[in-house]
Design a protein around this motif. Structure first.
Motif, PDB file in Angstrom:
ATOM      1  N   TYR A 215     -25.248   4.347  -1.175  1.00 26.02           N
ATOM      2  CA  TYR A 215     -24.589   4.664   0.101  1.00 26.02           C
ATOM      3  C   TYR A 215     -25.144   3.736   1.168  1.00 26.02           C
ATOM      4  O   TYR A 215     -26.358   3.562   1.295  1.00 26.02           O
ATOM      5  N   GLY A 217     -25.120   2.977   5.257  1.00 27.45           N
ATOM      6  CA  GLY A 217     -24.810   3.398   6.620  1.00 27.45           C
ATOM      7  C   GLY A 217     -24.965   2.232   7.577  1.00 27.45           C
ATOM      8  O   GLY A 217     -25.984   1.534   7.550  1.00 27.45           O
ATOM      9  N   LYS A 265     -20.156   3.620   5.495  1.00 25.54           N
ATOM     10  CA  LYS A 265     -19.555   4.164   6.707  1.00 25.54           C
ATOM     11  C   LYS A 265     -20.121   3.440   7.925  1.00 25.54           C
ATOM     12  O   LYS A 265     -21.334   3.215   8.013  1.00 25.54           O
ATOM     13  N   TYR A 267     -20.843   3.715  11.809  1.00 26.53           N
ATOM     14  CA  TYR A 267     -21.055   4.764  12.811  1.00 26.53           C
ATOM     15  C   TYR A 267     -20.936   4.153  14.205  1.00 26.53           C
ATOM     16  O   TYR A 267     -21.907   3.647  14.774  1.00 26.53           O
ATOM     17  N   ILE A 278     -27.794  11.049  10.761  1.00 27.35           N
ATOM     18  CA  ILE A 278     -26.430  11.342  10.322  1.00 27.35           C
ATOM     19  C   ILE A 278     -26.098  10.594   9.035  1.00 27.35           C
ATOM     20  O   ILE A 278     -25.373  11.115   8.173  1.00 27.35           O
ATOM     21  N   TYR A 281     -27.579  12.491   6.074  1.00 31.17           N
ATOM     22  CA  TYR A 281     -26.753  13.672   5.800  1.00 31.17           C
ATOM     23  C   TYR A 281     -25.502  13.287   5.014  1.00 31.17           C
ATOM     24  O   TYR A 281     -25.199  13.868   3.965  1.00 31.17           O
ATOM     25  N   ASP A 282     -24.780  12.276   5.506  1.00 31.84           N
ATOM     26  CA  ASP A 282     -23.544  11.851   4.838  1.00 31.84           C
ATOM     27  C   ASP A 282     -23.824  11.294   3.447  1.00 31.84           C
ATOM     28  O   ASP A 282     -23.025  11.482   2.517  1.00 31.84           O
ATOM     29  N   ARG A 285     -24.296  14.089   1.020  1.00 27.85           N
ATOM     30  CA  ARG A 285     -22.986  14.691   0.740  1.00 27.85           C
ATOM     31  C   ARG A 285     -22.213  13.850  -0.275  1.00 27.85           C
ATOM     32  O   ARG A 285     -21.530  14.379  -1.147  1.00 27.85           O
ATOM     33  N   PHE A 286     -22.308  12.536  -0.155  1.00 28.44           N
ATOM     34  CA  PHE A 286     -21.603  11.642  -1.082  1.00 28.44           C
ATOM     35  C   PHE A 286     -22.240  11.657  -2.469  1.00 28.44           C
ATOM     36  O   PHE A 286     -21.548  11.801  -3.487  1.00 28.44           O
ATOM     37  N   ASP A 289     -21.430  14.948  -4.295  1.00 30.44           N
ATOM     38  CA  ASP A 289     -20.113  15.460  -3.905  1.00 30.44           C
ATOM     39  C   ASP A 289     -19.534  16.455  -4.903  1.00 30.44           C
ATOM     40  O   ASP A 289     -18.700  17.291  -4.555  1.00 30.44           O
TER      41      ASP A 289
END
Length: 407
Positions: A215, A217, A265, A267, A278, A281-282, A285-286, A289
Motif C-alpha cells: 500500500y 500513501g 491513494k 491524500y 490516515i 488506517y487505510d 483496511r486494504f 479487506d
C-alpha cells in the motif's frame, strides 16, 4: 472477565497493554536487544494485545514499525480500534514492534551520498547508506528475538514513513519475502538521484511478487499554485519528492503481470507530516479487506441460518489468504453465544460454545461458558463437568462459585 485476563497477562508477561499502573495508562513495554550487526544496544517498543493469556496460547501477526518513537501510539490505537469487539473485526489483533531511531539517516538510507540532496544537511551525510546493515539487523536479529519471546504468527507487516518509506521500498524490492505486506507512506524516493526508484522500476518488470501486498500513501506536498496533474512536467527541486512518488505509483501500476497486490491513494488534504495516521488506517483496511466477518440481522434472528458453518467457512478462506490458521475470535464467539443463551436460543448458543471449545481448548473461559449452557438446559452433571474443566485450567471465582452451588 477481560480485566481478570489482563491482570494475569500483565503479571506473567511483564507487558502493560492498556493497563493502569501508578494511575497511568500505558501501552506496551520497552524491550532491548544487543545488535552485533549494528554494534549497539537497540531499544524496542512492543505492544501485545490484551486478549493474550498464557492459557490460551493465542498467537498474533506482527507489524514492524519504523520510526517507532514517532508512530507507535497512533499505530497501536488504530489496530486496537479495527480489531477489538464484535463490531470492529476489520483486521486481526496484532503485535506491534516499534523500532526507535539511533542514527536515522544511517539506518533508513539504502545508499551513501556525499553531495547534499534537497531536504538534508551535508553534515548529516557521513553515516548515510547503512540501510542494508539495518535490514540485516531486522532479519537476523530483531525478528528472531521477537519470535523467541512473544506469541507471534508467521504473518508480518513492515510500515514506514518518509525515509522509513524509502526503507520499506528497499525491503519490498530487494528482500521481498521477508514480510508479507508493506505499508509505504510518502517515501523519500528522491534519495540519491532516485537511485532506488530506478532499480525498483527494473525489478517490477523482471521479478514476481505473488503473495506480497503493498500500500502506497501519497501526501500533498505541492507548493501553492501547483496541481497534481501538472507536477510531473515540473523540473524544480521543490517538487522532486512528490514527483518521485508519483513515478513510483505509475511504475507499479504499469507492471500488473508481476502478481503484486497493490493499492495507492493520494491524500489531497494531508501534508507530509499529517499523512501517516490516515494512510496507516487505510492500508490496514486494504491489506485485510477480506478479513472482516459481517453479521447480518438474519444471522441473529433466523433459526435456520447455520451461523457456526458461516464462521468456519469465512475463517478458512481468511486463513488461506494470510497463510496461517485463523479461528474466529474467542471473545466474539463467547459474547454471541451468551446473547443467544439469554434469548433462550439454545441450539445456536450450543453451536457457538462448542466452536470455541474446539478452537481454544486451553482457555478456561470457553468451558465456563459451555457450563453455563448446560446449567440453563438443566443438565447438572454436564454443567459440573465443564465448570470442573474450567477450574482445572485456571482457578477463577466465577466457575468456583457456580460449581459450589451445584454441589
Amino acid at each position: 472477565m477481560k480485566k481478570l485476563v489482563l491482570s494475569i497477562f500483565t503479571a506473567f508477561f511483564s507487558l502493560c497493554a492498556l493497563a493502569q499502573k501508578d494511575n497511568k495508562v500505558t501501552i506496551g513495554s520497552i524491550d532491548s536487544i544487543q545488535s552485533k550487526i549494528l554494534n549497539e544496544q537497540r531499544k524496542i517498543w512492543v505492544y501485545v494485545p490484551s486478549s493474550w493469556t498464557p492459557e490460551s496460547k493465542q498467537r498474533y501477526p506482527v507489524l514492524y514499525l519504523l520510526d517507532g518513537n514517532d508512530h507507535f501510539y497512533s499505530t497501536v490505537g488504530i489496530i486496537q480500534h479495527l480489531s477489538q469487539g464484535i463490531g470492529n473485526t476489520i483486521c486481526p489483533e496484532m503485535i506491534v514492534v516499534g523500532i526507535p531511531n539511533t542514527d536515522r539517516i544511517r539506518d533508513l538510507t539504502p545508499t551513501h551520498v556525499d553531495a547534499a540532496p534537497p531536504f538534508t544537511d551535508s553534515l548529516m551525510l557521513k553515516t548515510t547508506g547503512g540501510g542494508e546493515r539495518f535490514v540485516s539487523f531486522i532479519e537476523k536479529e530483531l525478528i528472531p528475538h521477537i519470535d523467541s519471546l512473544y506469541p507471534t504468527q508467521s504473518y508480518k507487516i513492515l510500515t514506514g514513513h518518509s525515509f522509513g518509506g524509502l526503507t520499506v521500498m528497499n525491503v519490498a524490492i530487494n528482500h521481498t519475502k521477508l514480510f508479507n505486506s508493506y505499508i509505504c507512506i510518502d517515501p523519500s524516493m528522491w534519495w540519491d538521484q532516485m537511485n532506488l526508484l530506478n532499480k525498483t522500476r527494473n525489478s517490477l518488470r523482471e521479478n514476481k511478487f505473488s503473495g506480497t501486498t503493498l500500500y502506497l500513501g501519497i501526501a500533498n506536498t505541492l507548493r501553492e499554485g501547483m496541481e497534481i496533474t501538472k507536477v510531473r512536467s515540473d523540473t524544480t527541486k521543490g517538487t522532486r519528492h512528490i514527483r518521485s512518488i508519483l513515478n513510483l505509483d505509475q511504475y507499479i501500476k504499469e507492471q500488473k503481470q508481476n502478481g503484486l497486490r497493490y493499492e495507492s491513494k493520494y491524500y489531497s488534504n494531508e501534508d507530509h507530516g499529517s499523512v501517516p495516521l490516515i494512510a496507516e488506517y487505510d492500508a490496514l483496511r486494504f491489506i485485510f479487506d477480506k478479513y472482516r466477518f459481517k453479521l447480518t440481522p438474519k444471522d441473529l434472528t433466523d433459526p435456520t441460518v447455520d451461523l457456526v458453518g458461516k464462521f468456519e467457512r469465512h475463517y478458512q478462506e481468511v486463513s488461506k489468504l494470510l497463510d496461517y490458521k485463523l479461528s474466529p475470535p474467542e471473545d466474539m464467539i463467547n459474547e454471541l453465544g451468551g446473547d443467544f443463551l439469554q434469548r433462550k436460543e439454545y441450539a445456536k448458543a450450543e453451536g457457538l460454545f462448542k466452536l470455541n471449545v474446539a478452537n481454544y481448548p486451553e482457555s478456561y473461559t470457553v468451558y465456563d461458558s459451555y457450563g453455563d449452557y448446560f446449567l440453563a438446559m438443566g443438565n447438572k452433571s454436564k454443567a459440573i463437568e465443564y465448570f470442573k474443566k474450567a477450574l482445572s485450567i485456571k482457578e477463577n471465582p466465577g466457575s468456583r462459585k457456580k460449581l459450589n452451588t451445584l454441589l
